[in-house]
Design a protein around this motif. Structure first.
Motif, short mmCIF file in Angstrom:
data_model
loop_
_atom_site.label_atom_id
_atom_site.label_comp_id
_atom_site.label_asym_id
_atom_site.label_seq_id
_atom_site.Cartn_x
_atom_site.Cartn_y
_atom_site.Cartn_z
N VAL A 1 -6.81 13.89 13.48
CA VAL A 1 -6.57 12.54 12.96
C VAL A 1 -5.08 12.30 12.79
CG1 VAL A 1 -7.13 10.94 11.09
CG2 VAL A 1 -8.74 12.76 11.69
N ILE A 2 -4.40 13.27 12.19
CA ILE A 2 -2.97 13.09 11.91
C ILE A 2 -2.18 13.07 13.22
CG2 ILE A 2 -0.94 14.11 10.83
CD1 ILE A 2 -2.64 15.10 8.64
N LYS A 3 -2.49 13.99 14.11
CA LYS A 3 -1.75 14.05 15.37
C LYS A 3 -1.82 12.70 16.10
CE LYS A 3 -2.01 18.93 16.45
NZ LYS A 3 -2.87 19.90 17.09
N GLU A 4 -2.98 12.08 16.02
CA GLU A 4 -3.20 10.84 16.75
C GLU A 4 -2.37 9.71 16.15
OE1 GLU A 4 -7.31 9.72 18.67
OE2 GLU A 4 -7.18 9.13 16.58
N ASN A 5 -2.29 9.67 14.81
CA ASN A 5 -1.67 8.51 14.15
C ASN A 5 -0.19 8.71 13.82
OD1 ASN A 5 -4.08 7.24 14.23
ND2 ASN A 5 -4.71 7.89 12.20
N CYS A 6 0.33 9.93 13.93
CA CYS A 6 1.67 10.17 13.39
C CYS A 6 2.77 9.42 14.12
CB CYS A 6 1.97 11.66 13.33
SG CYS A 6 2.11 12.38 14.96
N SER A 7 2.47 8.90 15.32
CA SER A 7 3.53 8.17 16.03
C SER A 7 3.44 6.66 15.80
CB SER A 7 3.45 8.48 17.52
OG SER A 7 2.20 8.03 17.99
N ASN A 8 2.40 6.20 15.13
CA ASN A 8 2.29 4.76 14.85
C ASN A 8 3.33 4.36 13.81
OD1 ASN A 8 0.14 4.59 16.54
ND2 ASN A 8 -1.42 4.52 14.94
N PRO A 9 3.88 3.14 13.92
CA PRO A 9 4.82 2.69 12.89
C PRO A 9 4.15 2.68 11.52
CG PRO A 9 4.92 1.26 14.80
CD PRO A 9 3.75 2.17 15.00
N LEU A 10 4.86 3.19 10.52
CA LEU A 10 4.32 3.25 9.16
C LEU A 10 5.17 2.33 8.29
CD1 LEU A 10 2.42 4.63 7.06
CD2 LEU A 10 4.20 6.32 6.74
N PHE A 11 4.53 1.30 7.73
CA PHE A 11 5.22 0.27 6.95
C PHE A 11 4.97 0.52 5.47
CE2 PHE A 11 5.16 -3.85 4.79
CZ PHE A 11 6.29 -4.48 5.29
N MET A 12 6.05 0.60 4.69
CA MET A 12 5.88 0.76 3.25
C MET A 12 7.04 0.14 2.50
SD MET A 12 6.74 4.78 2.91
CE MET A 12 6.90 4.83 1.15
N ARG A 13 6.80 -0.19 1.24
CA ARG A 13 7.85 -0.79 0.43
C ARG A 13 8.34 0.23 -0.59
NH1 ARG A 13 7.15 -6.17 -3.33
NH2 ARG A 13 8.61 -5.47 -4.92
N GLN A 14 9.65 0.38 -0.70
CA GLN A 14 10.27 1.27 -1.68
C GLN A 14 11.49 0.55 -2.23
OE1 GLN A 14 11.06 4.89 0.64
NE2 GLN A 14 9.69 5.99 -0.72
N ASP A 15 11.38 -0.01 -3.41
CA ASP A 15 12.49 -0.81 -3.95
C ASP A 15 13.60 0.05 -4.51
OD1 ASP A 15 10.88 -2.90 -3.29
OD2 ASP A 15 10.45 -3.55 -5.33
N THR A 16 14.77 -0.54 -4.62
CA THR A 16 15.87 0.07 -5.36
C THR A 16 16.12 -0.81 -6.58
OG1 THR A 16 17.60 -1.20 -4.26
CG2 THR A 16 16.91 0.83 -3.18
N LYS A 17 17.08 -0.44 -7.41
CA LYS A 17 17.36 -1.23 -8.62
C LYS A 17 17.71 -2.68 -8.27
CE LYS A 17 17.27 1.05 -12.64
NZ LYS A 17 18.29 2.04 -12.99
N ASN A 18 18.48 -2.88 -7.19
CA ASN A 18 18.98 -4.22 -6.90
C ASN A 18 18.35 -4.91 -5.69
OD1 ASN A 18 20.92 -4.16 -9.03
ND2 ASN A 18 22.08 -2.70 -7.81
N SER A 19 17.49 -4.19 -4.97
CA SER A 19 16.90 -4.78 -3.76
C SER A 19 15.42 -4.48 -3.64
CB SER A 19 17.57 -4.20 -2.50
OG SER A 19 18.92 -4.54 -2.46
N PHE A 20 14.70 -5.43 -3.03
CA PHE A 20 13.37 -5.11 -2.52
C PHE A 20 13.65 -4.43 -1.18
CE2 PHE A 20 12.68 -9.35 -4.64
CZ PHE A 20 12.07 -8.83 -5.77
N GLN A 21 12.91 -3.37 -0.88
CA GLN A 21 13.23 -2.66 0.36
C GLN A 21 11.95 -2.20 1.06
OE1 GLN A 21 15.60 1.22 0.58
NE2 GLN A 21 17.18 -0.35 0.67
N TRP A 22 11.93 -2.41 2.37
CA TRP A 22 10.80 -1.99 3.18
C TRP A 22 11.29 -1.00 4.22
CZ3 TRP A 22 12.09 -6.77 1.58
CH2 TRP A 22 11.17 -7.43 0.75
N ARG A 23 10.50 0.05 4.43
CA ARG A 23 10.84 1.05 5.44
C ARG A 23 9.74 1.08 6.48
NH1 ARG A 23 14.50 5.17 3.57
NH2 ARG A 23 15.51 4.30 1.73
N ILE A 24 10.12 1.01 7.73
CA ILE A 24 9.14 1.13 8.81
C ILE A 24 9.54 2.35 9.62
CG2 ILE A 24 7.91 0.00 10.70
CD1 ILE A 24 10.00 -2.16 8.49
#
Length: 203
Positions: A83-106
């Motif tokens: 399962v992991i091997k198959e999906n590990c190359s797909n883009p992974l979208f998540m939000r991780q904010d900092t004190k002063n910014s909303f931040q998204w990591r893909i």
């Protein structure tokens, strides 16, 4: 009847605090039955997780939906399962904010920075990420701005790309910074219990 502001909704919610594992965990129960759970780093006061749960129409508990933090993974049997091997190359979208910014990591976007176009669609209230090679497209809203009925400004948006990860930042407006500071003050006044530790001692 006047529409309640997000600040009023937060104030009127029932809050429970738990200090555990270096984190301040807060559970909010809103008058409409919705639940929100947040986790803050005790040292930095940064928000690590925010998730929501809504009861189904029949009143059953729904699944938690992550708004900020690592997406909830399903049960994984072993680290090298197919399962992991198959999906590990797909883009992974998540939000991780900092004190002063909303931040998204893909993650898993192995294209050069100049392929990306990140823009704001103020009328539809979306941020749009697209690539000139047509390999990636994502449209998402800034839920905090929506809840507080604040405009989406192009000038607050920026992005960088490194290690196959696109990082999109949106500068928090002063209204949000003020609200977050006030909320944190309130949350720190809550007596944090350690009841949750009981469940965790069987490690």
């Amino acid at each position: 009847m006047a529409v309640q502001s997000w600040t009023d909704i937060l104030k009127s919610s029932k809050k429970t605090a738990l200090i555990h594992d270096g984190k301040r965990k807060i559970h909010f129960l809103f008058t409409d039955g919705k639940e929100m759970a947040e986790e803050y780093d005790l040292k930095t006061d940064e928000l690590i997780v925010r998730k929501w749960r809504v009861k189904s129409t029949l009143g059953a508990q729904g699944q938690w939906q992550v708004e900020v933090g690592e997406p909830l993974a399903g049960p994984v049997t072993s680290l090298d399962s197919e399962v992991i091997k198959e999906n590990c190359s797909n883009p992974l979208f998540m939000r991780q904010d900092t004190k002063n910014s909303f931040q998204w990591r893909i993650r898993n976007l192995p294209f050069p920075k100049d392929v990306f176009c990140v823009s704001v669609e103020p009328s539809d209230r979306y941020i749009i990420i697209k690539t000139s090679n047509k390999k990636y497209y994502k449209k998402f809203s800034v839920t905090d701005l929506d809840r507080n009925k604040l405009p989406l400004e192009s000038s607050a948006l920026s992005f960088t790309h490194a290690n196959n990860t696109l990082i999109v930042s949106y500068q928090k407006p002063k209204e949000i910074l003020t609200l977050e500071q006030e909320l944190l003050k309130e949350l720190k006044k809550l007596k944090g219990t350690s009841e949750g530790d009981v469940d965790c001692k069987t490690q």
